[in-house]
Design a protein around this motif. Structure first.
Motif, PDB file in Angstrom:
ATOM      1  N   GLU A 139       0.679  -1.081   0.080  1.00 27.47           N
ATOM      2  CA  GLU A 139      -0.030   0.090   0.124  1.00 27.47           C
ATOM      3  C   GLU A 139       0.946   1.270   0.035  1.00 27.47           C
ATOM      4  O   GLU A 139       0.535   2.348  -0.955  1.00 27.47           O
ATOM      5  CB  GLU A 139      -1.063  -0.020   1.217  1.00 27.47           C
ATOM      6  CG  GLU A 139      -2.037  -0.924   1.141  1.00 27.47           C
ATOM      7  CD  GLU A 139      -3.205  -0.363   0.250  1.00 27.47           C
ATOM      8  OE1 GLU A 139      -3.248   0.742  -0.036  1.00 27.47           O
ATOM      9  OE2 GLU A 139      -4.143  -1.213   0.110  1.00 27.47           O
ATOM     10  N   ALA A 140       1.883   1.301   0.986  1.00 26.33           N
ATOM     11  CA  ALA A 140       2.805   2.548   0.883  1.00 26.33           C
ATOM     12  C   ALA A 140       3.553   2.624  -0.389  1.00 26.33           C
ATOM     13  O   ALA A 140       3.736   3.611  -0.891  1.00 26.33           O
ATOM     14  CB  ALA A 140       3.720   2.321   2.103  1.00 26.33           C
ATOM     15  N   CYS A 141       4.215   1.624  -0.796  1.00 23.08           N
ATOM     16  CA  CYS A 141       4.868   1.436  -2.021  1.00 23.08           C
ATOM     17  C   CYS A 141       4.210   2.015  -3.244  1.00 23.08           C
ATOM     18  O   CYS A 141       4.530   2.670  -4.159  1.00 23.08           O
ATOM     19  CB  CYS A 141       5.297   0.001  -2.486  1.00 23.08           C
ATOM     20  SG  CYS A 141       6.631   0.062  -3.609  1.00 23.08           S
TER      21      CYS A 141
ATOM     22  N   LEU B 155      14.091   0.311  -1.563  1.00 20.00           N
ATOM     23  CA  LEU B 155      13.260  -0.535  -1.168  1.00 20.00           C
ATOM     24  C   LEU B 155      13.732  -2.224  -1.078  1.00 20.00           C
ATOM     25  O   LEU B 155      14.055  -2.637  -2.171  1.00 20.00           O
ATOM     26  CB  LEU B 155      11.823  -0.526  -1.467  1.00 20.00           C
ATOM     27  CG  LEU B 155      11.260   0.877  -1.167  1.00 20.00           C
ATOM     28  CD1 LEU B 155       9.711   0.842  -1.930  1.00 20.00           C
ATOM     29  CD2 LEU B 155      11.235   1.349   0.126  1.00 20.00           C
ATOM     30  N   PRO B 156      13.279  -2.914   0.132  1.00 18.66           N
ATOM     31  CA  PRO B 156      13.674  -4.405   0.086  1.00 18.66           C
ATOM     32  C   PRO B 156      12.537  -5.161  -0.692  1.00 18.66           C
ATOM     33  O   PRO B 156      11.562  -4.525  -0.835  1.00 18.66           O
ATOM     34  CB  PRO B 156      13.831  -4.898   1.608  1.00 18.66           C
ATOM     35  CG  PRO B 156      12.933  -3.736   1.918  1.00 18.66           C
ATOM     36  CD  PRO B 156      12.827  -2.398   1.272  1.00 18.66           C
ATOM     37  N   SER B 157      12.629  -6.459  -0.899  1.00 23.04           N
ATOM     38  CA  SER B 157      11.571  -7.182  -1.403  1.00 23.04           C
ATOM     39  C   SER B 157      10.698  -7.364  -0.058  1.00 23.04           C
ATOM     40  O   SER B 157      10.985  -7.151   1.082  1.00 23.04           O
ATOM     41  CB  SER B 157      12.038  -8.202  -1.940  1.00 23.04           C
ATOM     42  OG  SER B 157      12.639  -9.278  -0.995  1.00 23.04           O
ATOM     43  N   ARG B 158       9.417  -7.876  -0.355  1.00 25.18           N
ATOM     44  CA  ARG B 158       8.530  -8.086   0.595  1.00 25.18           C
ATOM     45  C   ARG B 158       9.059  -9.217   1.398  1.00 25.18           C
ATOM     46  O   ARG B 158       9.043  -9.182   2.821  1.00 25.18           O
ATOM     47  CB  ARG B 158       7.168  -8.238   0.159  1.00 25.18           C
ATOM     48  CG  ARG B 158       6.237  -8.363   1.455  1.00 25.18           C
ATOM     49  CD  ARG B 158       4.796  -8.708   0.601  1.00 25.18           C
ATOM     50  NE  ARG B 158       3.654  -8.938   1.891  1.00 25.18           N
ATOM     51  CZ  ARG B 158       2.662  -8.989   1.610  1.00 25.18           C
ATOM     52  NH1 ARG B 158       1.977  -8.692   0.481  1.00 25.18           N
ATOM     53  NH2 ARG B 158       1.657  -9.307   2.642  1.00 25.18           N
ATOM     54  N   ALA B 159       9.551 -10.216   0.958  1.00 26.25           N
ATOM     55  CA  ALA B 159      10.263 -11.495   1.547  1.00 26.25           C
ATOM     56  C   ALA B 159      11.317 -11.095   2.562  1.00 26.25           C
ATOM     57  O   ALA B 159      11.352 -11.456   3.884  1.00 26.25           O
ATOM     58  CB  ALA B 159      10.521 -12.542   0.700  1.00 26.25           C
TER      59      ALA B 159
ATOM     60  N   TYR C 230      10.171  -0.381   6.923  1.00 30.98           N
ATOM     61  CA  TYR C 230      10.545  -1.610   6.056  1.00 30.98           C
ATOM     62  C   TYR C 230      11.922  -1.801   5.646  1.00 30.98           C
ATOM     63  O   TYR C 230      12.571  -2.859   5.535  1.00 30.98           O
ATOM     64  CB  TYR C 230       9.356  -1.910   4.655  1.00 30.98           C
ATOM     65  CG  TYR C 230       8.346  -2.043   5.131  1.00 30.98           C
ATOM     66  CD1 TYR C 230       7.764  -3.600   5.366  1.00 30.98           C
ATOM     67  CD2 TYR C 230       7.157  -1.121   5.366  1.00 30.98           C
ATOM     68  CE1 TYR C 230       6.385  -3.713   5.568  1.00 30.98           C
ATOM     69  CE2 TYR C 230       6.118  -1.407   5.577  1.00 30.98           C
ATOM     70  CZ  TYR C 230       5.540  -2.790   5.616  1.00 30.98           C
ATOM     71  OH  TYR C 230       4.162  -3.062   6.245  1.00 30.98           O
ATOM     72  N   ILE C 231      12.474  -0.578   5.262  1.00 28.81           N
ATOM     73  CA  ILE C 231      13.945  -0.729   5.014  1.00 28.81           C
ATOM     74  C   ILE C 231      14.622  -0.951   6.497  1.00 28.81           C
ATOM     75  O   ILE C 231      15.603  -1.709   6.495  1.00 28.81           O
ATOM     76  CB  ILE C 231      14.446   0.875   4.740  1.00 28.81           C
ATOM     77  CG1 ILE C 231      13.922   1.160   3.064  1.00 28.81           C
ATOM     78  CG2 ILE C 231      15.967   0.921   4.623  1.00 28.81           C
ATOM     79  CD1 ILE C 231      14.210   2.202   2.636  1.00 28.81           C
TER      80      ILE C 231
ATOM     81  N   GLN D 299      18.993  -8.644   8.816  1.00 29.21           N
ATOM     82  CA  GLN D 299      20.337  -8.949   8.542  1.00 29.21           C
ATOM     83  C   GLN D 299      21.199  -8.870   9.576  1.00 29.21           C
ATOM     84  O   GLN D 299      22.072  -9.900  10.162  1.00 29.21           O
ATOM     85  CB  GLN D 299      20.845  -8.066   7.343  1.00 29.21           C
ATOM     86  CG  GLN D 299      20.192  -8.213   6.326  1.00 29.21           C
ATOM     87  CD  GLN D 299      20.578  -7.045   5.102  1.00 29.21           C
ATOM     88  OE1 GLN D 299      21.273  -5.946   5.455  1.00 29.21           O
ATOM     89  NE2 GLN D 299      20.080  -7.098   3.992  1.00 29.21           N
ATOM     90  N   GLU D 300      21.200  -8.045  10.614  1.00 31.36           N
ATOM     91  CA  GLU D 300      22.041  -7.337  11.670  1.00 31.36           C
ATOM     92  C   GLU D 300      21.629  -8.473  13.080  1.00 31.36           C
ATOM     93  O   GLU D 300      22.408  -9.000  13.767  1.00 31.36           O
ATOM     94  CB  GLU D 300      22.137  -6.212  12.116  1.00 31.36           C
ATOM     95  CG  GLU D 300      22.362  -5.202  11.235  1.00 31.36           C
ATOM     96  CD  GLU D 300      24.040  -5.624  10.845  1.00 31.36           C
ATOM     97  OE1 GLU D 300      24.598  -5.817  11.717  1.00 31.36           O
ATOM     98  OE2 GLU D 300      24.575  -5.020   9.579  1.00 31.36           O
TER      99      GLU D 300
END
Length: 420
Positions: free
Chosen positions: A190-192, A212-216, A284-285, A292-293
């Motif tokens: 929605e935001a995208c 932006l990352p992928s949703r997964a 989301y970013i 990752q961290e």
């Protein structure tokens, strides 16, 4: 133009209208026959010969609608005679989601009626606005609403005239009808979608989309705990998050993420729909970075989705804290596709102590921070919205003791909740 606007607003006679006066909404409705109702409070104190008008922004394209609504205020303030009074207003179908449309209510003196009507006639010919005028009856006890047509510049009005009558306050503040995926975003897509549709008018939107990352990726579940520290400015978030990083050997992240800094000033100038989508995507970013961290060490996050949602809800809903959606409302739910932290700590502080700390820091304030300082109701709405958000809910910690005492208290929470 007006007839096309009306096609976007079915059930016109069923709509309720709200005018904001001194931060509080006053409601009225319309009907075809007058049955001796009292004059609505909006019109009760208007001088005998004053003229009133309403402008409602109507468009199927919500990006266009949001942009024009903000631009319209600047145009009206610039072009209306200085003695005119301008108030925010809206129209909605009670309890019907996404039925809210926004606009402005204009009150002018008899001398200003001609320039006002010339300006409104020009707007109705060229822009997505629906214009109404309001006339006092000869007895002074009745008001009628006249819906303008696109032939208004020739002095003609549509035959649809309605009596203006009082309306009870709705069950929910009208702004809450449109709040989901408009002021607060509950999904990445929605935001995208909002930023994608802004690409032609806001070139910077394309640069943000590239980050932006992928949703997964945004849903990766880290191996280590994720602790979010929330609170208003000057409650000690920076000191606490840095101390937690050092004490726990954790990674410290901030939301909005640093990579969005070049565009924050640009999007802060945009209407809420676009600005809120930008900040939602920042979460989301940050979630991707957490994923990752968090595979290597605990993660401490300085603000996250709670801040984005609390400020948006408190801005969209005016007036008293009682106007906020009730506890348990879907407005306070956590987005289903956003990584959930292990623990959220909300730092609270006495308002006067917080102001003192802000003065001592000597830093410039954001517009929202300035609003917190001079508008107590806004601050109370922000704080209450923080408390009502769930999935997870905030654990409140008093930030008035020394920094070390606050650190020890939060470490106890972390050890109990996250087993660190």
């Amino acid at each position: 133009m007006a007839r096309r606007m009306m096609s976007l607003l079915p059930r016109w006679s069923s709509r309720v209208f709200s005018v904001e006066l001194d931060g509080a909404p006053f409601y009225f409705a319309i009907q075809k026959e007058h049955q001796g109702e009292e004059v609505p409070r909006v019109f009760a104190n208007i001088q005998k010969h004053d003229r009133c008008y309403s402008l409602l922004v109507c468009s199927r394209d919500r990006i266009q609608r949001a942009k024009f609504y903000g631009e319209l205020k600047d145009k009206l303030l610039r072009d209306l005679p200085p003695e005119c009074h301008l108030s925010p207003m809206s129209s909605f179908l009670p309890n019907v989601k996404d039925s809210l449309i926004k606009g402005y209510f204009v009150k002018g003196s008899p001398e200003s009626s001609s320039p006002i009507e010339r300006l409104l006639s020009d707007l109705i010919r060229h822009d997505p606005v629906l214009v109404c005028s309001y006339m006092r009856g000869e007895d002074g006890l009745q008001w009628t609403q006249h819906l303008w047509s696109d032939t208004e510049s020739q002095g003609m009005e549509m035959p649809n005239d309605y009596y203006v009558v009082p309306s009870a306050a709705p069950d929910y503040h009208p702004s809450t009808l449109n709040i989901i995926n408009s002021d607060v975003f509950y999904s990445f897509n929605e935001a995208c979608d909002v930023l994608k549709k802004c690409g032609d008018i806001i070139p910077e939107a394309k640069s943000v989309l590239e980050l932006l990352p992928s949703r997964a990726e945004a849903r990766n579940k880290p191996d280590f705990p994720v602790i979010v520290i929330e609170g208003l400015d000057a409650t000690g978030k920076t000191t606490l998050t840095e101390s937690l990083r050092d004490t726990l050997g954790a990674t410290l992240l901030r939301s909005p993420p640093q990579c969005l800094s070049p565009w924050r000033a640009r999007f802060d100038q945009e209407p809420p729909l676009i600005r809120r989508a930008f900040y939602a995507l920042g979460n989301y970013i940050t979630a991707e970075q957490i994923g990752q961290e968090g595979m290597k060490a605990p993660v401490i996050v300085d603000r996250f989705w709670h801040s984005t949602a609390a400020y948006a809800i408190a801005t969209a809903v005016s007036g008293q804290v009682a106007n906020l959606p009730g506890e348990g409302s879907e407005v306070y739910r956590w987005p289903s596709d956003l990584l959930q932290p292990s623990l959220v700590v909300l730092l609270t502080l006495d308002p006067e102590e917080r102001k003192r700390r802000l003065r001592d820091r000597g830093q410039g304030e954001t517009n929202e921070e300035q609003e917190l300082d001079h508008n107590q109701l806004f601050r109370l709405r922000v704080e209450e919205a923080y408390r009502r958000i769930s999935g997870p809910a905030c654990v409140t910690v008093d930030a008035s003791p020394s920094a070390d005492q606050v650190l020890q208290q939060v470490l106890l929470l972390i050890r109990g909740k996250c087993h660190l």
